[in-house]
Write a protein that holds these residues in place. Structure first.
Motif, PDB file in Angstrom:
ATOM      1  N   LEU A 245      -8.804   5.640  10.421  1.00 32.32           N
ATOM      2  CA  LEU A 245      -8.816   6.705   9.417  1.00 32.32           C
ATOM      3  C   LEU A 245      -7.570   6.646   8.542  1.00 32.32           C
ATOM      4  N   HIS A 246      -6.402   6.373   9.141  1.00 30.22           N
ATOM      5  CA  HIS A 246      -5.174   6.258   8.358  1.00 30.22           C
ATOM      6  C   HIS A 246      -5.281   5.107   7.356  1.00 30.22           C
ATOM      7  N   VAL A 247      -5.821   3.974   7.811  1.00 30.50           N
ATOM      8  CA  VAL A 247      -5.968   2.828   6.919  1.00 30.50           C
ATOM      9  C   VAL A 247      -6.976   3.150   5.818  1.00 30.50           C
ATOM     10  N   TRP A 248      -8.062   3.813   6.172  1.00 30.66           N
ATOM     11  CA  TRP A 248      -9.089   4.210   5.190  1.00 30.66           C
ATOM     12  C   TRP A 248      -8.494   5.133   4.129  1.00 30.66           C
ATOM     13  N   HIS A 249      -7.636   6.054   4.559  1.00 29.94           N
ATOM     14  CA  HIS A 249      -6.964   6.948   3.604  1.00 29.94           C
ATOM     15  C   HIS A 249      -6.130   6.155   2.611  1.00 29.94           C
ATOM     16  N   GLY A 250      -5.355   5.206   3.139  1.00 30.89           N
ATOM     17  CA  GLY A 250      -4.399   4.495   2.296  1.00 30.89           C
ATOM     18  C   GLY A 250      -4.950   3.292   1.578  1.00 30.89           C
ATOM     19  N   GLY A 251      -6.111   2.790   2.045  1.00 36.78           N
ATOM     20  CA  GLY A 251      -6.695   1.621   1.398  1.00 36.78           C
ATOM     21  C   GLY A 251      -5.929   0.347   1.666  1.00 36.78           C
ATOM     22  N   ALA A 252      -5.141   0.323   2.773  1.00 41.78           N
ATOM     23  CA  ALA A 252      -4.339  -0.870   3.061  1.00 41.78           C
ATOM     24  C   ALA A 252      -5.251  -2.061   3.292  1.00 41.78           C
ATOM     25  N   GLY A 253      -4.904  -3.196   2.699  1.00 43.24           N
ATOM     26  CA  GLY A 253      -5.704  -4.396   2.841  1.00 43.24           C
ATOM     27  C   GLY A 253      -4.918  -5.512   3.477  1.00 43.24           C
ATOM     28  N   ALA A 254      -5.518  -6.674   3.524  1.00 39.92           N
ATOM     29  CA  ALA A 254      -4.858  -7.841   4.075  1.00 39.92           C
ATOM     30  C   ALA A 254      -3.644  -8.211   3.244  1.00 39.92           C
ATOM     31  N   ALA A 255      -2.793  -9.057   3.810  1.00 37.91           N
ATOM     32  CA  ALA A 255      -1.531  -9.403   3.159  1.00 37.91           C
ATOM     33  C   ALA A 255      -1.737 -10.022   1.788  1.00 37.91           C
ATOM     34  N   ASP A 256      -2.862 -10.715   1.598  1.00 40.94           N
ATOM     35  CA  ASP A 256      -3.091 -11.356   0.308  1.00 40.94           C
ATOM     36  C   ASP A 256      -3.803 -10.451  -0.680  1.00 40.94           C
ATOM     37  N   GLY A 257      -3.990  -9.189  -0.314  1.00 42.64           N
ATOM     38  CA  GLY A 257      -4.642  -8.239  -1.204  1.00 42.64           C
ATOM     39  C   GLY A 257      -6.153  -8.266  -1.134  1.00 42.64           C
ATOM     40  N   ALA A 258      -6.722  -9.097  -0.287  1.00 45.04           N
ATOM     41  CA  ALA A 258      -8.171  -9.181  -0.150  1.00 45.04           C
ATOM     42  C   ALA A 258      -8.701  -7.944   0.556  1.00 45.04           C
ATOM     43  N   PRO A 259      -9.962  -7.601   0.356  1.00 44.54           N
ATOM     44  CA  PRO A 259     -10.542  -6.471   1.089  1.00 44.54           C
ATOM     45  C   PRO A 259     -10.455  -6.686   2.600  1.00 44.54           C
ATOM     46  N   MET A 260     -10.300  -5.598   3.340  1.00 44.96           N
ATOM     47  CA  MET A 260     -10.138  -5.651   4.789  1.00 44.96           C
ATOM     48  C   MET A 260     -11.415  -5.220   5.484  1.00 44.96           C
ATOM     49  N   VAL A 261     -11.794  -5.949   6.533  1.00 42.75           N
ATOM     50  CA  VAL A 261     -12.891  -5.533   7.404  1.00 42.75           C
ATOM     51  C   VAL A 261     -12.275  -4.819   8.602  1.00 42.75           C
ATOM     52  N   LEU A 262     -12.529  -3.527   8.712  1.00 43.55           N
ATOM     53  CA  LEU A 262     -11.975  -2.731   9.798  1.00 43.55           C
ATOM     54  C   LEU A 262     -12.755  -2.955  11.099  1.00 43.55           C
ATOM     55  N   GLY A 263     -12.265  -2.354  12.178  1.00 43.63           N
ATOM     56  CA  GLY A 263     -12.968  -2.374  13.447  1.00 43.63           C
ATOM     57  C   GLY A 263     -12.226  -3.104  14.539  1.00 43.63           C
ATOM     58  N   HIS A 264     -11.572  -2.345  15.440  1.00 46.85           N
ATOM     59  CA  HIS A 264     -10.835  -2.967  16.544  1.00 46.85           C
ATOM     60  C   HIS A 264     -11.266  -2.457  17.911  1.00 46.85           C
ATOM     61  N   GLU A 265     -12.088  -1.405  17.976  1.00 47.68           N
ATOM     62  CA  GLU A 265     -12.614  -0.900  19.243  1.00 47.68           C
ATOM     63  C   GLU A 265     -14.080  -1.302  19.322  1.00 47.68           C
TER      64      GLU A 265
ATOM     65  N   GLN B   1      -0.674  -9.133  15.219  1.00 53.91           N
ATOM     66  CA  GLN B   1      -1.710  -8.786  14.261  1.00 53.91           C
ATOM     67  C   GLN B   1      -2.840  -8.110  15.027  1.00 53.91           C
ATOM     68  N   TRP B   2      -3.193  -6.915  14.610  1.00 57.79           N
ATOM     69  CA  TRP B   2      -4.270  -6.177  15.258  1.00 57.79           C
ATOM     70  C   TRP B   2      -5.589  -6.559  14.616  1.00 57.79           C
ATOM     71  N   HIS B   3      -6.533  -6.931  15.448  1.00 54.58           N
ATOM     72  CA  HIS B   3      -7.858  -7.289  14.964  1.00 54.58           C
ATOM     73  C   HIS B   3      -8.489  -6.074  14.287  1.00 54.58           C
ATOM     74  N   GLY B   4      -8.868  -6.229  13.025  1.00 54.44           N
ATOM     75  CA  GLY B   4      -9.489  -5.130  12.304  1.00 54.44           C
ATOM     76  C   GLY B   4      -8.515  -4.142  11.690  1.00 54.44           C
ATOM     77  N   LEU B   5      -7.218  -4.381  11.858  1.00 57.60           N
ATOM     78  CA  LEU B   5      -6.205  -3.542  11.201  1.00 57.60           C
ATOM     79  C   LEU B   5      -5.203  -4.406  10.440  1.00 57.60           C
ATOM     80  N   SER B   6      -5.581  -5.630  10.181  1.00 54.29           N
ATOM     81  CA  SER B   6      -4.699  -6.581   9.496  1.00 54.29           C
ATOM     82  C   SER B   6      -5.577  -7.599   8.783  1.00 54.29           C
ATOM     83  N   ALA B   7      -5.014  -8.736   8.495  1.00 48.47           N
ATOM     84  CA  ALA B   7      -5.793  -9.801   7.861  1.00 48.47           C
ATOM     85  C   ALA B   7      -6.871 -10.352   8.791  1.00 48.47           C
ATOM     86  N   ARG B   8      -6.764 -10.084  10.091  1.00 49.78           N
ATOM     87  CA  ARG B   8      -7.770 -10.532  11.039  1.00 49.78           C
ATOM     88  C   ARG B   8      -9.038  -9.692  10.874  1.00 49.78           C
ATOM     89  N   THR B   9     -10.103 -10.320  10.445  1.00 55.83           N
ATOM     90  CA  THR B   9     -11.347  -9.623  10.125  1.00 55.83           C
ATOM     91  C   THR B   9     -11.903  -8.905  11.339  1.00 55.83           C
TER      92      THR B   9
END
Length: 343
Positions: free
Chosen positions: A41-61, A108-116
């Motif tokens: 939810l925090h990431v969704w609020h802020g729109g934080a994406g991968a380091a290269d600015g690409a869209p992020m695929v969330l989901g780590h649980e 790097q957290w899966h789904g909270l970073s550049a890791r899809t």
């Protein structure tokens, strides 16, 4: 494949993207259920994406079925149902070398970073990150193992023994899991503080399901929580406080409720600084302890889930991937306790 990609603040789109390809020591997974939590939810609020600015695929649980494995992925077999410990660690930094991989300096957290992440039809992780679901644990329960592991690690940090006492602040999924984990360890004198009536009812239902209806669930807006704690502990205060709320009021309450020589464990992700007078902890020699993620907790949690110690699936709402945007809005509004996206 389909993937829910975050392009900016609250801009989550279900799109078609190429399937990922596993490396030699990796496995290709088909996510089955993916949980949404406060970090998402925090990431969704802020729109934080991968380091290269690409869209992020969330989901780590999440829980998943193994689709294929790399040649160096060990004995993981296609078709196996698994849950995932979503931490990509370096293995070479000082914390990793001493076994504290959850404190990896290159994490790097899966789904909270550049890791899809796992809000997608396919995702790739290292084979060492998967844990096979034992018989008796289904895919919905498997998707809850990650947040339960967060709670399990925090309770271990509280260093309580059977017969001890605890205050849990916040009855979201982590807070309820903390209380259930305390019960599983023989701690029966428990107070839970939660302002949401929906969450208080859900928490009480979970405690009753494990034969502990006497857990005291209070509304901090209407009840004097420190006074209730003192009444439960012959005026002493609790041996430990687990803060799963992450706001100034929770931190202040924790210091008011813990006994001299007790311990406050912060498991919530604080987004803002808090203030307190150091004498508050000095005069009672109170330990302030942080709990981050988990370390070797998944196997024990899977055993506890199999044994019925975490009856959380009845508190979960399931939605399809196409409704994930609405699910985030419900979490923001506080109208949902826990949402699993069914892939």
């Amino acid at each position: 494949m389909r993937a829910a990609r975050l392009h900016g603040p609250r801009d989550l789109r279900v799109e078609t993207v190429p399937d990922p390809v596993p490396g030699p020591d990796e496995v290709l997974l088909r996510p089955l259920y993916t949980g949404l939590c406060g970090s998402d939810l925090h990431v969704w609020h802020g729109g934080a994406g991968a380091a290269d600015g690409a869209p992020m695929v969330l989901g780590h649980e999440f829980s998943a079925e193994v689709v294929s494995v790399g040649p160096a992925a060990g004995d993981v077999r296609p078709g196996t149902l698994v849950t995932v410990e979503p931490m990509w660690t370096c293995g070479g930094c000082a914390p990793c070398r001493r076994g504290d991989y959850h404190l990896c300096r290159a994490m790097q957290w899966h789904g909270l970073s550049a890791r899809t992440g796992a809000l997608a039809d396919r995702t790739v992780v290292r084979a060492s990150m998967v844990h096979v679901l034992p018989e008796g644990v289904d895919a919905r329960q498997g998707a809850l193992v990650e947040p339960i592991a967060v709670a399990h690690h925090a309770v271990a940090r509280a260093n309580l023994t059977p017969g001890g006492s605890a205050l849990v602040i916040g009855a979201g999924p982590i807070g309820v899991a903390c209380a259930l984990d305390l019960l599983a360890r023989g701690v029966r004198r428990i107070v839970v503080s939660e302002p949401s009536p929906v969450r208080r009812v859900a928490a009480a239902r979970a405690f009753a399901a494990v034969g502990a209806p006497d857990v005291l669930v209070l509304d901090p807006g209407a009840d004097d929580v420190p006074d209730a704690v003192r009444a439960l502990t012959a005026g002493e205060g609790t041996d430990a406080v687990l803060d799963a709320a992450g706001v100034q009021a929770a931190f202040t309450l924790a210091l008011a409720a813990v006994r001299p020589g007790g311990r406050v464990v912060t498991v919530a992700v604080y987004l803002e600084p808090v203030s307190f007078h150091p004498l508050t902890t000095f005069l009672g020699e109170v330990d302030l302890v942080a709990s981050c993620g988990y370390r070797d907790d998944f196997p024990a949690v899977l055993d506890l889930v199999r044994d019925g110690r975490f009856p959380l699936t009845d508190l979960v709402r399931t939605v399809p991937l196409e409704a994930v945007g609405d699910a985030f809005a419900e979490l923001e509004a506080g109208t949902a306790l826990k949402v699993l996206v069914q892939l």
